[in-house]
Design an enzyme around this catalytic site. Sequence first.
Site, PDB file in Angstrom:
ATOM      1  CB  CYS A  23      -0.848   0.026   1.262  1.00 59.62           C
ATOM      2  SG  CYS A  23      -1.705  -1.527   1.562  1.00 59.62           S
TER       3      CYS A  23
ATOM      4  NE  ARG B  74       4.068   1.915  -1.588  1.00 63.33           N
ATOM      5  CZ  ARG B  74       5.263   1.347  -1.456  1.00 63.33           C
ATOM      6  NH1 ARG B  74       6.242   1.700  -2.256  1.00 63.33           N
ATOM      7  NH2 ARG B  74       5.482   0.435  -0.545  1.00 63.33           N
TER       8      ARG B  74
ATOM      9  CD1 TRP C 164      -2.709  -4.519  -5.037  1.00 65.55           C
ATOM     10  CD2 TRP C 164      -1.477  -5.673  -3.566  1.00 65.55           C
ATOM     11  NE1 TRP C 164      -2.363  -5.720  -5.606  1.00 65.55           N
ATOM     12  CE2 TRP C 164      -1.620  -6.449  -4.731  1.00 65.55           C
ATOM     13  CE3 TRP C 164      -0.750  -6.199  -2.508  1.00 65.55           C
ATOM     14  CZ2 TRP C 164      -1.049  -7.708  -4.872  1.00 65.55           C
ATOM     15  CZ3 TRP C 164      -0.181  -7.458  -2.643  1.00 65.55           C
ATOM     16  CH2 TRP C 164      -0.332  -8.190  -3.817  1.00 65.55           C
TER      17      TRP C 164
ATOM     18  CG  ASN D 223       3.156  -0.606   2.854  1.00 71.58           C
ATOM     19  OD1 ASN D 223       2.559  -1.584   2.424  1.00 71.58           O
ATOM     20  ND2 ASN D 223       4.339  -0.220   2.420  1.00 71.58           N
ATOM     21  N   GLY D 224       2.067  -2.993   5.053  1.00 63.99           N
ATOM     22  CA  GLY D 224       2.771  -4.179   5.542  1.00 63.99           C
ATOM     23  C   GLY D 224       1.773  -5.225   5.969  1.00 63.99           C
TER      24      GLY D 224
ATOM     25  CD  GLU E 154      10.178  -9.133 -18.630  1.00 65.45           C
ATOM     26  OE1 GLU E 154       9.987 -10.009 -17.778  1.00 65.45           O
ATOM     27  OE2 GLU E 154       9.779  -7.961 -18.485  1.00 65.45           O
TER      28      GLU E 154
ATOM     29  CE  LYS F 114       6.694  -6.706 -18.524  1.00 68.62           C
ATOM     30  NZ  LYS F 114       7.737  -6.539 -17.534  1.00 68.62           N
TER      31      LYS F 114
ATOM     32  CD  GLU G 104       3.430  -7.093 -15.634  1.00 67.89           C
ATOM     33  OE1 GLU G 104       3.702  -6.762 -14.497  1.00 67.89           O
ATOM     34  OE2 GLU G 104       4.297  -7.206 -16.519  1.00 67.89           O
TER      35      GLU G 104
ATOM     36  CG  HIS H 286      10.454 -32.190 -24.656  1.00 70.17           C
ATOM     37  ND1 HIS H 286      10.794 -33.481 -24.988  1.00 70.17           N
ATOM     38  CD2 HIS H 286      11.499 -31.412 -25.044  1.00 70.17           C
ATOM     39  CE1 HIS H 286      12.010 -33.496 -25.529  1.00 70.17           C
ATOM     40  NE2 HIS H 286      12.454 -32.250 -25.581  1.00 70.17           N
TER      41      HIS H 286
ATOM     42  CE  LYS I 217       7.452  -0.217 -11.127  1.00 74.34           C
ATOM     43  NZ  LYS I 217       7.662  -0.918 -12.410  1.00 74.34           N
TER      44      LYS I 217
HETATM   45  O1  M6R Z   1      10.681  -4.903  -7.542  1.00 71.73           O
HETATM   46  P1  M6R Z   1      11.041  -6.248  -8.009  1.00 71.73           P
HETATM   47  O2  M6R Z   1      11.934  -6.253  -9.201  1.00 71.73           O
HETATM   48  O3  M6R Z   1      11.586  -7.122  -6.929  1.00 71.73           O
HETATM   49  O4  M6R Z   1       9.667  -6.898  -8.442  1.00 71.73           O
HETATM   50  C1  M6R Z   1       9.538  -8.248  -8.779  1.00 71.73           C
HETATM   51  C2  M6R Z   1       8.270  -8.480  -9.554  1.00 71.73           C
HETATM   52  O5  M6R Z   1       7.155  -8.233  -8.758  1.00 71.73           O
HETATM   53  C3  M6R Z   1       8.199  -7.596 -10.793  1.00 71.73           C
HETATM   54  O6  M6R Z   1       9.330  -7.785 -11.583  1.00 71.73           O
HETATM   55  C4  M6R Z   1       6.963  -7.909 -11.633  1.00 71.73           C
HETATM   56  O7  M6R Z   1       7.048  -9.206 -12.154  1.00 71.73           O
HETATM   57  C5  M6R Z   1       6.871  -6.858 -12.731  1.00 71.73           C
HETATM   58  N1  M6R Z   1       5.864  -5.894 -12.412  1.00 71.73           N
HETATM   59  C6  M6R Z   1       6.543  -7.407 -14.056  1.00 71.73           C
HETATM   60  O8  M6R Z   1       6.480  -6.392 -15.002  1.00 71.73           O
END
Ligand code: M6R
Length: 609
Positions: free
Chosen positions: A2, A27, A72, A96-97, A482, A486, A489, A505, A604
Amino acid sequence: MCGIVGYIGDGQAVPILLESLKMLEYRGYDSAGISVFNGSLETYKIAGRIKNLEAIIPENMQGNIGIGHTRWATHGKPETRNSHPHLSSNISVVHNGIIENYMELKERLIDLGYEFKSETDTEVIAHLLHFNMNCSGKKCLLDSLAETIKELDGSYAIAALCADEPDIIAFARKNSPLVIGIGNGSNYAASDVTAFLKHTKEVIYINNNEIGFLKPDSIEIFDLDGNSVSRDTETIEWDLEAAEKAGYEHFMLKEIHEQPTSIQNTFAGKLSELEGTVTLDELYLTPEQIKHLRRATIIACGTSWNAGILGKYLFEKLTGIHTDIETASEFRYGNPVLCGEELTIAITQSGETADTLAAVRSSKSYGCRNIAITNVVGSTITRESDSVVYTRAGPEIGVAATKTFTAQLITLYMLAIHLGRARGVISAEEAKNLIVNIKRLPGQIQKILNRKEEIRECAEQFADMKDYFFIGRYLNFPIALEGALKLKEISYIHAEGYAAGELKHGPLALLTEETPVVAIATMGHTYDKILSNIKEVKARNSTVIAVANEDDTEIEKYVDVVLRIPPSHEMTSPVLSSVVLQLLAYYTALAKDCSIDKPRNLAKSVTVE
Ligand code: M6R
């Protein structure tokens, strides 16, 4: 995770808090709220985004002190009753936490007569704070907060207001970020500096197990024994403009376009193509220690984990160090076999990912030395690692990591070259060649950006597909992963990344005319192998979109669409291919009108395990 904010000063708190919350919306954005003191505590909170909150706050709400939150959800659904601030009589708290022992505390507080209105863990903090203030004579807010946090297990950044002490905001931190902004006659507290960057660039990062309070013109910080802690202020070097969209439709597009510059910043001052050396002064490893390294373990999550796979290949080729790559969330539960001679490398753009932090703490218990690769100065990982290499990509606001990913790749190249040279595994000539190719990347990325319309056309052509596959071999395998991450996501299309040789496989069973396959077929020693894989795919009537070099005239005979990258060294071309796949994901999501910068269910920085 958060976002929390606090403001105290001579200005009106409401607009400042709302502005700050908008900066922190990345966040978490499923509910929001504020409490402001104006003779009494006035609290407004609601499910949904900050604009919903703005709509319910009275236009002329007054007050010079307040706290706010953007959520969040972790405990309890994203509903208004679960939104922060949480209240207990004359006390208001944002957090937050995660409070791990909240059920036990809740039962105790219920027995004491407290009534809970939410399903959250945070509400126990408010009630416990109230109880500690009043249980044995009257205590002040700060002393009560000190008592309260002694009873909390878990992670927290807390800001608290009490109507009986309306001239302070009390705060505390453990394992969740908290930074104080120092203004002129005003002070700020927040999860991230972007919240108050418009007002001040002078900051103090609060460390774990510290508490304190803000007044309009003073800040006091204490350790858990009540000793006053003095801390130098730091100056943030980037400005608000860097954290805003600068005319792009989305932060993600802006951040993709920033890569020629962000990559340049990542390697600025570190590469010498004349000497074939990489200078990494921030690495606290002696030449002797580097020579004796036998094994490295890379720990990361998500996109950073994908970068880590490329890191493994680079390390094994350029340094001769056996390198493992571990998913941070699994690391601690798998009985890792580590010893003190080993190196761990934690990759995390935010520096706050709970799983990565937990894995680092666990590796440190074996005596390993840890190097953190992160983008966020002052983040938690930087305080818990032996060495920190900053990726220097600038603030990344879009939830989908783009420029921080390519900055991580560049950092891994630099680290591998540096260690490889120190260990005598690669020659100065080999290092020079790689460095020249790294330095060409910004210009080559710019060329890809200049031709983004071709990628857009391709994205629009396949935007209605339900499934996508991404394949690559060797250094292109993590780029395939990746690319798939992307796309899924931000466009919500189901996408899988595979090592191309693995298709036969199992996954080949899923290929039909309706499953486009993106093949990273750039020049290198696995080029012929990926061509064979492309032929296997074509034999199943799937459409193949190839990412290939500009001067490859062979590839178009076998595939349906070719997305080109400038000719590049096999080792560095993955950076270029990843930019193409970022744009493919972006334009697909745009065609589908998705919420690109804030995809559903994601945030994020993932500060919960
Ligand atoms: O802040 P971080 O690099 O540790 O975050 C890890 C993942 O949560 C982050 O890379 C996530 O997969 C990305 N938002 C993907 O785009």
